[in-house]
Design a protein around this motif. Structure first.
Motif, PDB file in Angstrom:
ATOM      1  N   ALA A 115       0.815  -1.217   0.000  1.00  0.00           N
ATOM      2  CA  ALA A 115       0.000   0.000   0.000  1.00  0.00           C
ATOM      3  C   ALA A 115       0.844   1.262   0.000  1.00  0.00           C
ATOM      4  O   ALA A 115       0.388   2.335  -0.419  1.00  0.00           O
ATOM      5  CB  ALA A 115      -0.929   0.001   1.217  1.00  0.00           C
ATOM      6  N   ALA A 127       1.321   4.002  -3.103  1.00  0.00           N
ATOM      7  CA  ALA A 127       0.199   4.904  -3.374  1.00  0.00           C
ATOM      8  C   ALA A 127       0.117   6.019  -2.333  1.00  0.00           C
ATOM      9  O   ALA A 127      -0.253   7.158  -2.650  1.00  0.00           O
ATOM     10  CB  ALA A 127      -1.112   4.116  -3.411  1.00  0.00           C
ATOM     11  N   ARG A 155       0.965  10.560  -2.795  1.00  0.00           N
ATOM     12  CA  ARG A 155       0.242  11.728  -2.256  1.00  0.00           C
ATOM     13  C   ARG A 155       1.047  12.452  -1.203  1.00  0.00           C
ATOM     14  O   ARG A 155       1.000  13.672  -1.097  1.00  0.00           O
ATOM     15  CB  ARG A 155      -1.091  11.245  -1.671  1.00  0.00           C
ATOM     16  N   PHE A 199     -10.472  -0.777   6.662  1.00  0.00           N
ATOM     17  CA  PHE A 199     -10.316  -1.054   5.238  1.00  0.00           C
ATOM     18  C   PHE A 199     -10.534  -2.541   4.994  1.00  0.00           C
ATOM     19  O   PHE A 199     -10.527  -3.340   5.936  1.00  0.00           O
ATOM     20  CB  PHE A 199      -8.927  -0.619   4.753  1.00  0.00           C
ATOM     21  N   GLN A 237      -4.704  -1.772  -1.971  1.00  0.00           N
ATOM     22  CA  GLN A 237      -5.245  -0.565  -2.607  1.00  0.00           C
ATOM     23  C   GLN A 237      -6.259   0.122  -1.698  1.00  0.00           C
ATOM     24  O   GLN A 237      -6.286   1.357  -1.607  1.00  0.00           O
ATOM     25  CB  GLN A 237      -5.881  -0.912  -3.950  1.00  0.00           C
ATOM     26  N   ASP A 238      -7.080  -0.680  -1.034  1.00  0.00           N
ATOM     27  CA  ASP A 238      -8.064  -0.077  -0.130  1.00  0.00           C
ATOM     28  C   ASP A 238      -7.381   0.487   1.107  1.00  0.00           C
ATOM     29  O   ASP A 238      -7.793   1.534   1.625  1.00  0.00           O
ATOM     30  CB  ASP A 238      -9.122  -1.108   0.272  1.00  0.00           C
ATOM     31  N   ALA A 251      -4.369   1.812   1.159  1.00  0.00           N
ATOM     32  CA  ALA A 251      -3.785   3.078   0.721  1.00  0.00           C
ATOM     33  C   ALA A 251      -4.849   4.168   0.646  1.00  0.00           C
ATOM     34  O   ALA A 251      -4.623   5.309   1.086  1.00  0.00           O
ATOM     35  CB  ALA A 251      -3.108   2.897  -0.638  1.00  0.00           C
ATOM     36  N   ARG A 252      -6.002   3.817   0.118  1.00  0.00           N
ATOM     37  CA  ARG A 252      -7.091   4.804   0.010  1.00  0.00           C
ATOM     38  C   ARG A 252      -7.490   5.331   1.384  1.00  0.00           C
ATOM     39  O   ARG A 252      -7.641   6.548   1.577  1.00  0.00           O
ATOM     40  CB  ARG A 252      -8.307   4.160  -0.665  1.00  0.00           C
ATOM     41  N   VAL A 253      -7.636   4.427   2.354  1.00  0.00           N
ATOM     42  CA  VAL A 253      -8.088   4.838   3.687  1.00  0.00           C
ATOM     43  C   VAL A 253      -7.002   5.633   4.406  1.00  0.00           C
ATOM     44  O   VAL A 253      -7.295   6.608   5.113  1.00  0.00           O
ATOM     45  CB  VAL A 253      -8.526   3.609   4.500  1.00  0.00           C
ATOM     46  N   VAL A 308      -4.708   7.592   3.011  1.00  0.00           N
ATOM     47  CA  VAL A 308      -4.714   8.941   2.410  1.00  0.00           C
ATOM     48  C   VAL A 308      -5.933   9.724   2.875  1.00  0.00           C
ATOM     49  O   VAL A 308      -5.849  10.923   3.176  1.00  0.00           O
ATOM     50  CB  VAL A 308      -4.674   8.828   0.871  1.00  0.00           C
ATOM     51  N   GLU A 309      -7.065   9.047   2.982  1.00  0.00           N
ATOM     52  CA  GLU A 309      -8.290   9.694   3.463  1.00  0.00           C
ATOM     53  C   GLU A 309      -8.122  10.189   4.895  1.00  0.00           C
ATOM     54  O   GLU A 309      -8.519  11.308   5.240  1.00  0.00           O
ATOM     55  CB  GLU A 309      -9.447   8.705   3.375  1.00  0.00           C
TER      56      GLU A 309
END
Length: 404
Positions: free
Chosen positions: A212, A215, A219, A315, A321-322, A324-326, A328-329
């Motif tokens: 993760a 990604a 950012r 997550f 990928q999920d 990394a998304r969480v 960054v969120e």
């Protein structure tokens, strides 16, 4: 009350169960009880004063990890001597189905026995094989505790009977008061993300975090991942997977209790990417106590510790990928993250040792009563209908309850 506590796992390489046993013994002593802990440990291994070392352990693969256990005639003699010398009012066994000191103590103990079950497994061939062999011995257990609903479900599915759920304890104030270390603190553009766990146990999820990380670094190029834990093989595999981005990972090795609290208090986020085999999630509670924002896989145990996401972000388990998304969120939403931290600070009080110890003592008292007054169907006369309404009665029925 004279309390004997048996830990099946060695203090040569302490983990969650050993720390739980150590802290429970300390909490009971603070309330004025006499406590002795028996655990595997080499004679030259530093152990807390309350621990009696029971000798060398053997490493065995168990539940996705490596457990160091002690079994056999020599270990049995040491258990017998410890029981005789202690003259305990109650003996509290942890993981009595594991072939180690707790199982031996279950066979040998003549006083009321309480057992705590920590393991969470969907299916265990070892437990399926062991249960018929140990069925009669398990009837000696006067009261059962499970550290989570997941551990309780494992007990029901594999052995029948039931247990009262009492969570692992944390000294919340110790983590809340921990001072931050500047070397582990981040900034808005260069945040720090902490991970704690054995690096060579795949279920701890270090590889998920490593996958993760790219990604997240796209950012936040200055982000640092602070990784605490032993296991050179896991570290080397993570570095290889990261390639050029490996410089963003700082491997701290094993850390002391004080450094762990400070690390959690310093980081912007704590991440728990475990992929399975977790019955509770004590490090999540420690991070919440330290005021750290938490991101964790959506395992059932973690979801419950995080109050279904109210105390931290979740997550999809095993999906980098999920994750990394969480991450960054969470870093990009300071208001929402602060709200979850505030909820976590209140929610975590139920895990403080001041609360947990009272619950454990209530089970001890019922086990003692059960030893004096066994009624019809093996249910103690002293356990009232009021006990049943509060959920305590199910802990005292050796063979009944859901799944019997």
């Amino acid at each position: 009350m004279r309390v004997g506590i048996v830990c099946p796992y060695s203090f040569d390489a302490p983990g969650g169960v050993q720390f739980h046993v150590r802290d429970l013994a300390e909490a009971l002593q603070e309330l004025g009880h006499e406590v002795s802990v028996l655990a595997p440990a080499d004679e030259d291994t530093p152990v807390p004063q309350v621990v009696t070392p029971a000798g060398r352990a053997v490493a065995v693969r168990y539940n996705g990890s490596v457990a160091r256990l002690a079994f056999g005639p020599r270990a049995a003699r040491r258990v017998r001597r410890w029981l005789e010398a202690g003259d305990f009012d109650v003996v509290h066994l942890h993981e009595p189905m594991v072939p180690s000191l707790s199982m031996l103590a279950l066979w040998l103990a003549e006083c009321p026995v309480v057992a705590t079950f920590h393991t969470s497994q969907a299916r265990s061939r070892a437990l399926q094989v062991a249960h018929p062999l140990l069925r009669q011995s398990l009837e000696k257990i006067a009261a059962r505790i499970a550290v989570s609903e997941d551990a309780r479900r494992t007990l029901i599915d594999h052995m029948g009977g039931d247990a009262v759920v009492i969570p692992n304890g944390v000294y919340v104030d110790v983590f809340a008061a921990a001072g931050a270390e500047s070397r582990w603190q981040g900034t808005a553009d260069a945040p720090t993300i902490a991970f704690l766990g054995r690096l060579d146990e795949p279920r701890k999820g270090l590889q998920v975090l490593a996958s993760a990380a790219p990604a997240v670094l796209e950012r936040y190029p200055g982000a640092r991942f602070l990784v605490a834990g032993r296991g050179d093989d896991g570290r080397d595999a993570a570095i290889e997977a990261l390639g050029a981005r490996a410089t963003s990972f700082e491997f701290l090795g094993g850390v002391s209790d004080a450094d762990k609290a400070s690390l959690l208090a310093s980081a912007d986020l704590y991440v728990a990417p475990q992929t399975g085999g977790e019955s509770f999630g004590i490090v999540l509670v420690e991070a919440m106590s330290a005021g750290t924002a938490v991101v964790a896989s959506d395992l059932g145990a973690f979801r419950r510790v995080l109050d279904d996401g109210a105390g931290g972000r979740l997550f999809r388990t095993g999906e980098p990928q999920d994750l990394a998304r969480v991450l960054v969120e969470a870093l990009g939403d300071p208001v929402g993250t602060a709200e979850r931290r505030a909820r976590a600070s209140a929610f975590v009080q139920r895990f403080d040792w001041s609360v947990v110890t009272r619950q454990v003592l209530a089970v001890y008292e019922m086990a003692l009563a059960a030893g004096e007054a066994i009624g019809v169907d093996g249910m103690p006369d002293a356990v009232t209908a009021a006990d049943d309404r509060t959920g305590w009665r199910r802990a005292l029925r050796p063979g009944g309850g859901e799944g019997a």
